[in-house]
Structures are given as C-alpha cells and as structure tokens.
Design a protein around this motif. Structure first.
Motif, PDB file in Angstrom:
ATOM      1  N   THR A 118      30.064  -4.965  34.044  1.00  0.00           N
ATOM      2  CA  THR A 118      28.893  -5.845  33.952  1.00  0.00           C
ATOM      3  C   THR A 118      28.040  -5.673  35.198  1.00  0.00           C
ATOM      4  OG1 THR A 118      30.117  -7.664  34.958  1.00  0.00           O
ATOM      5  CG2 THR A 118      30.064  -7.581  32.544  1.00  0.00           C
ATOM      6  N   TYR A 119      26.742  -5.882  35.027  1.00  0.00           N
ATOM      7  CA  TYR A 119      25.803  -5.630  36.130  1.00  0.00           C
ATOM      8  C   TYR A 119      24.649  -6.612  36.027  1.00  0.00           C
ATOM      9  CZ  TYR A 119      22.408  -2.964  38.964  1.00  0.00           C
ATOM     10  OH  TYR A 119      21.501  -2.555  39.904  1.00  0.00           O
ATOM     11  N   SER A 120      24.309  -7.259  37.135  1.00  0.00           N
ATOM     12  CA  SER A 120      23.217  -8.236  37.094  1.00  0.00           C
ATOM     13  C   SER A 120      22.013  -7.801  37.932  1.00  0.00           C
ATOM     14  CB  SER A 120      23.723  -9.596  37.584  1.00  0.00           C
ATOM     15  OG  SER A 120      24.287  -9.441  38.877  1.00  0.00           O
ATOM     16  N   GLY A 121      22.095  -6.632  38.559  1.00  0.00           N
ATOM     17  CA  GLY A 121      20.981  -6.150  39.386  1.00  0.00           C
ATOM     18  C   GLY A 121      19.857  -5.561  38.541  1.00  0.00           C
ATOM     19  N   THR A 122      18.866  -5.009  39.217  1.00  0.00           N
ATOM     20  CA  THR A 122      17.746  -4.377  38.522  1.00  0.00           C
ATOM     21  C   THR A 122      18.147  -2.975  38.075  1.00  0.00           C
ATOM     22  OG1 THR A 122      16.335  -5.558  40.073  1.00  0.00           O
ATOM     23  CG2 THR A 122      15.279  -3.839  38.765  1.00  0.00           C
ATOM     24  N   ALA A 123      17.708  -2.578  36.894  1.00  0.00           N
ATOM     25  CA  ALA A 123      18.033  -1.235  36.394  1.00  0.00           C
ATOM     26  C   ALA A 123      17.337  -0.174  37.247  1.00  0.00           C
ATOM     27  CB  ALA A 123      17.590  -1.103  34.941  1.00  0.00           C
ATOM     28  N   PRO A 124      18.035   0.878  37.648  1.00  0.00           N
ATOM     29  CA  PRO A 124      17.392   1.939  38.434  1.00  0.00           C
ATOM     30  C   PRO A 124      16.417   2.750  37.579  1.00  0.00           C
ATOM     31  CG  PRO A 124      19.635   2.558  37.862  1.00  0.00           C
ATOM     32  CD  PRO A 124      19.456   1.148  37.386  1.00  0.00           C
ATOM     33  N   LYS A 125      15.426   3.308  38.244  1.00  0.00           N
ATOM     34  CA  LYS A 125      14.419   4.136  37.557  1.00  0.00           C
ATOM     35  C   LYS A 125      14.856   5.588  37.450  1.00  0.00           C
ATOM     36  CE  LYS A 125       9.761   2.395  38.511  1.00  0.00           C
ATOM     37  NZ  LYS A 125       8.591   2.686  39.364  1.00  0.00           N
ATOM     38  N   TYR A 126      15.575   6.049  38.458  1.00  0.00           N
ATOM     39  CA  TYR A 126      15.930   7.468  38.541  1.00  0.00           C
ATOM     40  C   TYR A 126      17.442   7.597  38.418  1.00  0.00           C
ATOM     41  CZ  TYR A 126      11.319   6.969  40.567  1.00  0.00           C
ATOM     42  OH  TYR A 126      10.014   6.605  40.772  1.00  0.00           O
ATOM     43  N   VAL A 127      17.884   8.097  37.284  1.00  0.00           N
ATOM     44  CA  VAL A 127      19.315   8.110  36.996  1.00  0.00           C
ATOM     45  C   VAL A 127      19.782   9.548  36.790  1.00  0.00           C
ATOM     46  CG1 VAL A 127      21.131   7.249  35.482  1.00  0.00           C
ATOM     47  CG2 VAL A 127      19.085   5.848  35.898  1.00  0.00           C
ATOM     48  N   PHE A 128      20.773   9.940  37.568  1.00  0.00           N
ATOM     49  CA  PHE A 128      21.318  11.304  37.481  1.00  0.00           C
ATOM     50  C   PHE A 128      22.790  11.228  37.109  1.00  0.00           C
ATOM     51  CE2 PHE A 128      17.835  11.531  40.487  1.00  0.00           C
ATOM     52  CZ  PHE A 128      17.212  12.742  40.208  1.00  0.00           C
TER      53      PHE A 128
ATOM     54  N   ASN B  72       7.562  10.243  36.606  1.00  0.00           N
ATOM     55  CA  ASN B  72       6.614   9.335  35.927  1.00  0.00           C
ATOM     56  C   ASN B  72       6.957   7.907  36.325  1.00  0.00           C
ATOM     57  OD1 ASN B  72       7.666   7.717  33.255  1.00  0.00           O
ATOM     58  ND2 ASN B  72       9.045   9.366  33.859  1.00  0.00           N
ATOM     59  N   PRO B  73       5.999   6.969  36.128  1.00  0.00           N
ATOM     60  CA  PRO B  73       6.217   5.594  36.625  1.00  0.00           C
ATOM     61  C   PRO B  73       7.378   4.858  35.957  1.00  0.00           C
ATOM     62  CG  PRO B  73       3.904   5.960  36.036  1.00  0.00           C
ATOM     63  CD  PRO B  73       4.659   7.146  35.555  1.00  0.00           C
ATOM     64  N   ASN B  74       7.775   5.280  34.751  1.00  0.00           N
ATOM     65  CA  ASN B  74       8.871   4.573  34.066  1.00  0.00           C
ATOM     66  C   ASN B  74      10.255   5.130  34.375  1.00  0.00           C
ATOM     67  OD1 ASN B  74       7.052   2.861  32.759  1.00  0.00           O
ATOM     68  ND2 ASN B  74       6.670   4.422  31.194  1.00  0.00           N
ATOM     69  N   GLY B  75      10.314   6.222  35.135  1.00  0.00           N
ATOM     70  CA  GLY B  75      11.612   6.768  35.523  1.00  0.00           C
ATOM     71  C   GLY B  75      12.178   7.755  34.524  1.00  0.00           C
ATOM     72  N   TYR B  76      13.341   8.272  34.854  1.00  0.00           N
ATOM     73  CA  TYR B  76      13.959   9.298  34.003  1.00  0.00           C
ATOM     74  C   TYR B  76      15.479   9.299  34.149  1.00  0.00           C
ATOM     75  CZ  TYR B  76      13.690  11.724  38.547  1.00  0.00           C
ATOM     76  OH  TYR B  76      13.783  12.033  39.873  1.00  0.00           O
ATOM     77  N   PHE B  77      16.116   9.941  33.154  1.00  0.00           N
ATOM     78  CA  PHE B  77      17.561  10.181  33.184  1.00  0.00           C
ATOM     79  C   PHE B  77      17.756  11.691  33.117  1.00  0.00           C
ATOM     80  CE2 PHE B  77      21.303  11.281  30.510  1.00  0.00           C
ATOM     81  CZ  PHE B  77      22.320  10.813  31.338  1.00  0.00           C
ATOM     82  N   MET B  78      18.536  12.229  34.031  1.00  0.00           N
ATOM     83  CA  MET B  78      18.817  13.670  33.998  1.00  0.00           C
ATOM     84  C   MET B  78      20.321  13.913  34.000  1.00  0.00           C
ATOM     85  SD  MET B  78      17.538  16.943  36.321  1.00  0.00           S
ATOM     86  CE  MET B  78      16.212  16.056  37.050  1.00  0.00           C
TER      87      MET B  78
END
Ligand SMILES: [Zn+2]
Length: 511
Positions: free
Chosen positions: A39-49, A280-286
């Motif tokens: 479980t996680y209550s923080g803000t979702a990251p924008k840049y996910v690798f 991009n401003p909304n982020g990405y998953f790589m």
C-alpha cells in the motif's frame, strides 16, 4: 528494605519501557512477519523505470562487482559496486511459477507485468490459456503515461512481449509483433524481430511488421543517425538497432557488450534516447531488459554475462540522471526475472580462491568463437581436424595457452593442463562429428546444445577463474530487487515476484 526498593524500581522500569514502546508504535505497529507492504499513500511518480536483467540474480551481480573490483585491486579482495546495488530499497523476490520452481521468462514476465502466476511459455494468460491479463504498462498508458519498451534481444521476445501482448505461446513471434504495433505505446527500442514477415506464423497473407507499424503511425528509425536524431517531437517510434537487424547468427538481437564495437549503439544509448522521446508533462513508464545476461548464462559464458550486467548498470545510470533532476517524481526498480545457469562464485578446482583477472583475457563471446569453429568445420575434413590448428584462436579468444606455446612460461596460470587438453580434444572431435551433437545424455551434460569446442573453452576459462555453472537452463534462485525514488520503501523485505507488480501498481495508483 533496600532489596525491595530495587525490585519495585525494576517493575517500574519495565512498565515505563512498555508504555514508551507502545506510544512510539514499536509494539502495536510492528508489521506481520509474513506480509509485505503493497500500500502507498504518497504521490504517484511521473518517471517510472523498470529494469529487468534477464537471468540476473545475485551471482551475476556479485560476479560483475568482483570482476570490476579485481581490475582496480588485483591483490586485495575489493568489489566495485554497480550503482543500482546501492539503492536504498532492497528486497528479495521468489520466482517460481504456476508449474515449476524453475520458471521461464514468459511466466516470470507475466508475474512482473500483470501480477499473476502462470505456466512457462505463456504470455499474460492463465494456465488454461483462456483468460488474458492486462499488463501494468497498458494500465499506465490509459492513465496518461507515455510507455517505452527497450531490450537488447528481439522486441518480440518473452520479457518485452509481456508488457504489450497476451498470447498462449511465447513462440508466436509474428502474433506478438502484431500486438506490438497496435499497442499505441510510444517508444520501442533495441533489438529487431524474429519473424517480421510472418513466415513461421499460421496466418494467411501476413503483412510485414514494419509496414504494419508505419500504417499504425509509427516512425521506424533503423539507422544510427535516424535513431540519434529522434526526440519528443518524433511521435510514436520504433528504434531498431541496425546491428541487431544484421546479426549474422539470426538472433536479431543487439551484440553482446563484450563484442559491441565502439561505434555501435549500446543499451544505455537506447535508454538515453527513450528518455528524450518519452519526455512529456504527464510522465512515462519505461521497461528496459538486459536480455543477453540470460543468453550468456545459458551458454555458461561468464565473461559475456558480466559485461552485459555492467551494460545494464550503465543503462540504469541514464535513469539515475532523471532521478537526480526529479528525486520526488521518479521511481527506478532494478531486478531480475529468474536466475540462469546456476552460476556460482566458487569451483572445486580453485577452492577458496578466485582469479577474475583471467576473464579479462576473453576477447569475444561464445557467439563470435562459434563463427571461428564454423569456418574451421567448413574447410576441414573431420579426419584431418586437430586441436593444434585452433590453439592460436583459443589463445586470442580465451587467453588459454597450450603447454607447448612459447609464452607458456610467462603466463603459467593460463596454461592448459593435461586434463583440459583432453577435454578440448574430445570436444573438437564432437564438434567435427555431426550436426546434431547432443544425441546422448552424456553429450548434453558436457555441452548442452552448444558447439562442443566453444562451450568447453568457456567451461575451462570460467573454472580457472573460480566460477562454475550447474545447468544450461534456469535455476530456482530468488532474485534481488533494488528501488530508489518515490515509494522505494515498499521494496524492503522478502516477497513474491507478483508483489513487485502490486507494489508498482500501488505506487502509480493504477488498478
Ligand atoms: Zn528470463
């Protein structure tokens, strides 16, 4: 009297300690021993690798760190750490699948991409091959992230495929690639395709995958110059390594790092370019796969595995640059899907010693040495073949020296002993004997499905360095998990590989 005061004081001390502990949450908030926090209550990251070293577990990582440390400090044991091993979130993931403790890349990939266990060979479907699962990459795409998939092996291989497709068999390369071009994902980089024209597929009038990609709005960049000129205005992109498209052994994979020429693109190049394309401003998953750590370990080629593990770390460094700029908005996960080769640091013949410097003598991967053997087989009759003809190439490729070589006295540690010479002669005889070399169980134990002379050279050098392999297949070892950035704390502890997916879903808030 005095004694009584002591007793009362002790009871009070215990009471005070328990009260403080309860107030501090040390007792009541202790997590259950057998649960992992998803479980996680923080803000979702924008840049996910998500970096996946295929076939990479602790032995491959340790070997790479020891190899590098030994180069800097040959006389005293010292490791040189790979950057990702110093990430603050460290855990361990079990890798068994729904049918075996020893899984394959399709089932473990499904666990990582979709959070469920299935049978080996299946891409994002249940064991009955009836239900399709939606990988987290597709959920992230729907949530507004751009998505990139990068691999050193082909883009239709199991590990990349689980992130964009579902298919009853990992071998349906054309079907997988057809799903790739309709995924809508933004960046595909690295290796080529195994069946781009659908020659091996059971479809009527197959259309070339690159043509399909273009029709679906993809820009296809297939030269180094075209790939390097891509940016975040290029739109949806297929960036195909020209070296992979031309791979002479029909692997259609990027070259081994050990064989890669300085002007050829590296895995780090494809990650760096991906970061630019996906920006991009909304982020990405790589998702980034170091796919040939697995292949090298299947072939029991320690040096090739070590160099590809280091190349994966170089690619992670590109993601770390993003983390340094946006530490609160980035998450980087590095793990393996399973272990390959049953690799171990230690060999009966070298007891408590290792000699990693011997691996520095290996100048090419088993794939390149196979070409030397193939050429020799072409021009030599089996009856005329002798090991002496190939000793110069064995020396330049593996550093192994025949006892009769003039340099034998200068490099005694690399001289082939009688037992090793016998093994090489037997292997050459087997290499020359037939096209189907692994016809008996003994042959398989000695050579797997590899060129007997090549795999024997690898075994000899590995063992001289103090490294051994138990299998030509995968093993049942757990894999380490490393994380840095938003939500990294969730990766502490020991859990199942399906939990990696659940943690990532919790942190990015997708369902
Ligand atoms: Zn794998």
């Amino acid at each position: 009297m005095k004694r009584r005061i002591v007793a009362v004081s002790s009871i009070m001390l215990v009471f005070v300690f328990i009260s403080v502990a309860l107030l501090a949450g040390l007792v009541s908030a202790a997590p259950s021993l057998y649960s992992t926090n998803n479980t996680y209550s923080g803000t979702a990251p924008k840049y996910v690798f998500m970096f996946i070293g295929d076939g990479m577990s602790t032995p491959q990582i340790n070997a790479a760190q020891m190899y590098l440390g030994n180069m800097d400090s040959p006389d005293t044991p010292a490791i040189k750490t790979l950057d990702f091993t110093r990430f603050p979130g460290v855990g361990s993931a079990d890798t068994y699948d729904a049918e075996s403790f020893i899984p394959d890349s399709a089932s473990t990939g499904t666990a990582l991409a979709s959070g469920v266990k299935t049978f080996g060979g299946i891409i994002n479907m249940d064991p009955a091959k009836k239900v399709s699962y939606e990988p987290i990459s597709k959920k992230l795409k729907k949530a507004g992230y751009k998505v990139g998939i990068v691999t050193t092996v082909t883009l239709d291989h199991a590990t990349p495929a689980v992130f964009y497709a579902s298919e009853p068999s990992r071998g349906n390369y054309y079907n997988l690639a057809s799903q790739l071009v309709t995924s809508g994902f933004d960046y595909f980089g690295g290796g080529y395709f195994l069946d781009p024209d659908g020659k091996k597929a059971s479809v009527k009038n197959p259309v070339n995958i690159l043509e399909q990609a273009k029709k679906n709005g993809y820009k296809v960049a297939a030269t180094k110059a075209d790939i390097l000129s891509l940016d975040n205005k290029s739109g949806k992109v297929l960036a195909l390594d020209p070296a992979a498209a031309q791979a002479s052994n029909d692997s259609y994979a990027m070259p081994y790092e050990l064989d890669r020429k300085s002007d050829q693109l590296s895995l780090a190049d494809f990650v760096k370019k991906g970061i630019e394309v996906l920006d991009n401003p909304n982020g990405y998953f790589m998702m980034v796969e170091g796919g040939k750590i697995d292949w090298a370990c299947h072939a029991n080629d320690a040096a090739a595995a070590i160099h590809d593990t280091i190349a994966l770390n170089d690619a992670v460094k590109e993601a770390l640059k993003v983390y340094e700029k946006h530490p609160d908005e980035t998450l980087i996960i590095v793990t393996g899907d399973h272990e390959t080769g049953g690799m171990s640091i230690g060999f009966a013949g070298t007891e408590y010693s290792t000699f990693f410097e011997k691996l520095e003598k290996q100048s090419k991967s088993y794939v390149e040495f196979d070409k030397i053997v193939a050429e020799y087989k072409e021009k030599t009759k089996a009856a005329d073949a002798k090991l002496e003809d190939l000793l110069p190439q064995i020396k330049t490729s593996y550093g192994l020296i025949a006892p009769t070589d003039p340099e034998a006295k200068s490099f005694p540690e690399l001289v082939l002993n009688d037992y090793e010479m016998v093994k090489l002669r037997d292997a050459l005889r087997k290499s020359m004997s037939a096209s189907k070399v692994t016809s008996t169980e003994t042959d398989y134990l000695l050579y797997g499905t590899y060129e007997p002379l090549t795999v024997t050279c690898n075994h000899i050098l590995d063992n001289k360095a103090g490294i051994s392999f138990a299998t030509y297949s995968h093993s049942g070892l757990a894999v380490p998990v490393y994380a840095i950035g938003a939500g990294y704390q969730l990766f502490y502890g020991a859990y199942d590989d399906t939990d990696i997916n659940k943690k990532l879903a919790a942190i990015t808030k997708v369902k």
